[in-house]
Enzyme design. Structure first.
Site, PDB file in Angstrom:
ATOM      1  N   ARG A  34      21.024  17.817  -4.970  1.00 13.67           N
ATOM      2  CA  ARG A  34      21.144  16.567  -4.605  1.00 13.67           C
ATOM      3  C   ARG A  34      21.683  15.847  -5.638  1.00 13.67           C
ATOM      4  O   ARG A  34      21.242  15.885  -6.821  1.00 13.67           O
ATOM      5  CB  ARG A  34      19.986  15.890  -4.131  1.00 13.67           C
ATOM      6  CG  ARG A  34      19.327  16.277  -2.949  1.00 13.67           C
ATOM      7  CD  ARG A  34      18.331  15.684  -2.052  1.00 13.67           C
ATOM      8  NE  ARG A  34      18.146  16.128  -0.706  1.00 13.67           N
ATOM      9  CZ  ARG A  34      19.025  15.585   0.284  1.00 13.67           C
ATOM     10  NH1 ARG A  34      19.609  14.423   0.373  1.00 13.67           N
ATOM     11  NH2 ARG A  34      18.819  16.271   1.333  1.00 13.67           N
TER      12      ARG A  34
ATOM     13  N   PRO B 118       0.788  -1.097   0.074  1.00  9.25           N
ATOM     14  CA  PRO B 118       0.086  -0.048  -0.014  1.00  9.25           C
ATOM     15  C   PRO B 118       0.847   1.220   0.069  1.00  9.25           C
ATOM     16  O   PRO B 118       1.858   1.319   0.489  1.00  9.25           O
ATOM     17  CB  PRO B 118      -0.838  -0.100   1.234  1.00  9.25           C
ATOM     18  CG  PRO B 118      -0.585  -1.408   1.906  1.00  9.25           C
ATOM     19  CD  PRO B 118       0.592  -2.011   1.208  1.00  9.25           C
ATOM     20  N   GLU B 119       0.612   2.213  -0.895  1.00 11.82           N
ATOM     21  CA  GLU B 119       1.374   3.375  -0.886  1.00 11.82           C
ATOM     22  C   GLU B 119       0.266   4.537  -0.304  1.00 11.82           C
ATOM     23  O   GLU B 119      -0.606   4.301   0.126  1.00 11.82           O
ATOM     24  CB  GLU B 119       1.730   3.757  -2.477  1.00 11.82           C
ATOM     25  CG  GLU B 119       2.877   2.782  -2.796  1.00 11.82           C
ATOM     26  CD  GLU B 119       3.570   3.363  -3.932  1.00 11.82           C
ATOM     27  OE1 GLU B 119       3.488   4.745  -4.109  1.00 11.82           O
ATOM     28  OE2 GLU B 119       4.145   2.742  -4.931  1.00 11.82           O
TER      29      GLU B 119
ATOM     30  N   HIS C 183      -4.594 -15.065  10.431  1.00  9.77           N
ATOM     31  CA  HIS C 183      -3.649 -13.845  10.277  1.00  9.77           C
ATOM     32  C   HIS C 183      -4.092 -12.581  10.926  1.00  9.77           C
ATOM     33  O   HIS C 183      -3.865 -11.649  10.669  1.00  9.77           O
ATOM     34  CB  HIS C 183      -3.077 -13.588   8.825  1.00  9.77           C
ATOM     35  CG  HIS C 183      -2.520 -14.868   8.301  1.00  9.77           C
ATOM     36  ND1 HIS C 183      -1.432 -15.651   8.710  1.00  9.77           N
ATOM     37  CD2 HIS C 183      -3.150 -15.677   7.190  1.00  9.77           C
ATOM     38  CE1 HIS C 183      -1.316 -16.583   7.853  1.00  9.77           C
ATOM     39  NE2 HIS C 183      -2.270 -16.680   6.779  1.00  9.77           N
TER      40      HIS C 183
ATOM     41  N   ARG D  99       1.330 -11.797   5.508  1.00 13.78           N
ATOM     42  CA  ARG D  99       2.958 -11.699   5.313  1.00 13.78           C
ATOM     43  C   ARG D  99       3.554 -11.115   6.643  1.00 13.78           C
ATOM     44  O   ARG D  99       4.978 -11.324   6.521  1.00 13.78           O
ATOM     45  CB  ARG D  99       3.305 -11.010   4.224  1.00 13.78           C
ATOM     46  CG  ARG D  99       2.530 -11.876   2.962  1.00 13.78           C
ATOM     47  CD  ARG D  99       3.190 -11.468   1.534  1.00 13.78           C
ATOM     48  NE  ARG D  99       4.507 -11.715   1.684  1.00 13.78           N
ATOM     49  CZ  ARG D  99       5.470 -11.449   0.756  1.00 13.78           C
ATOM     50  NH1 ARG D  99       4.615 -10.963  -0.500  1.00 13.78           N
ATOM     51  NH2 ARG D  99       6.591 -11.788   0.550  1.00 13.78           N
TER      52      ARG D  99
END
Ligand SMILES: [Zn+2]
Length: 270
Positions: A151, A2-3, A97, A116
């Site tokens: 940078r 998930p972002e 889970h 997981r």
């Protein structure tokens, strides 16, 4: 994984459902990985606390809580790869889970399910969790430009650097760079002010679009109701190696930058 848009969607979903409710008690499973704070501290921090707000900070879900004495506390949830936060009635089947169950005064339960086990639960018992990096949806133009100017790293790596911006992941970094017309390997310091301005606008646009669609689902992803059904943002470059660019018909290329796959159009991006 998930972002930001997915986490934002889950946080909003949770906020809608549990704001104002009180955590009566907490059950924690026996698996150690999901617990980033000690089990006893998690239980002590969460029990009897009222949920004041639920929001996203970077890629984390943060529950801002108030103790019975009115002091701030926080519950911080990182979904990892497969973590889910479900709000369910107490008689709903407990999924395999399930690592944590918070029983609410309303009778419902918040359940953390994570097959997981890359997800993490932690607490800030004095409510001082702030996350790392600046918020990509809130950062102003000057701060954004300052963040990247000078940078040496490729702009793609800089976008993923959680110490600079919080919550930008691989998919949305690729999609942002495509819309901004910038190649992922370009050194951050080689970008002009104008390009950085366009980059910031593109990033906000991509994230907002994905949030509006409810986060794009890549893995088995479920919202706070436990319902699958996120719409997928039509990725223009991510995962499209060898396929034709929607704009110019050039084949999309894939390169590896700092161990992550990066997708770009060699014609549209410079
Ligand atoms: Zn193109």
């Amino acid at each position: 994984m998930p972002e930001l848009p997915e986490v934002e969607t889950v946080a909003r979903g949770l906020a809608k459902r549990v704001t104002g409710d009180v955590i009566e008690s907490i059950w924690l499973g026996s698996k150690k990985e999901p617990l980033k704070s000690p089990a006893k501290l998690i239980a002590r921090t969460l029990e009897k606390a009222q949920i004041a707000t639920v929001r996203r900070v970077g890629k984390q879900i943060v529950f801002d809580l108030l103790s019975p004495e009115g002091t701030p506390r926080q519950w911080i949830v990182h979904l990892g790869m497969t973590g889910q936060m479900l709000v369910c009635p107490p008689d709903a089947d407990i999924k395999k889970h399930t690592h944590a169950i918070a029983k609410l005064a309303s009778g419902r339960e918040i359940r953390f399910v994570d097959p997981r086990r890359f997800g993490r639960l932690s607490v800030a018992s004095n409510g001082d969790f702030a996350g790392t990096g600046l918020e990509p949806l809130e950062i102003n133009e000057d701060s954004f430009i300052k963040l990247f100017r000078g940078r040496k790293t490729p702009i793609k790596s800089a976008l993923l650097n959680q110490k600079l911006l919080g919550g930008v992941g691989n998919i949305y970094a690729d999609e942002t760079l495509f819309r901004a017309g910038i190649r992922p390997r370009r050194r951050a310091r080689s970008l002009t002010r104008e390009q950085l301005r366009i980059l910031r606008a593109s990033l906000k646009q991509v994230l907002k679009e994905a949030i509006r669609l409810g986060g794009s689902s890549i893995a088995d992803y479920v919202d706070a109701d436990g319902e699958e059904g996120f719409f997928q943002l039509r990725h223009r470059v991510y995962g499209r190696e060898g396929k034709l660019c929607y704009v110019c018909k050039s084949p999309i290329k894939r390169v590896v930058i700092a161990g992550r796959s990066s997708h770009y159009c060699p014609t549209c991006q410079r």
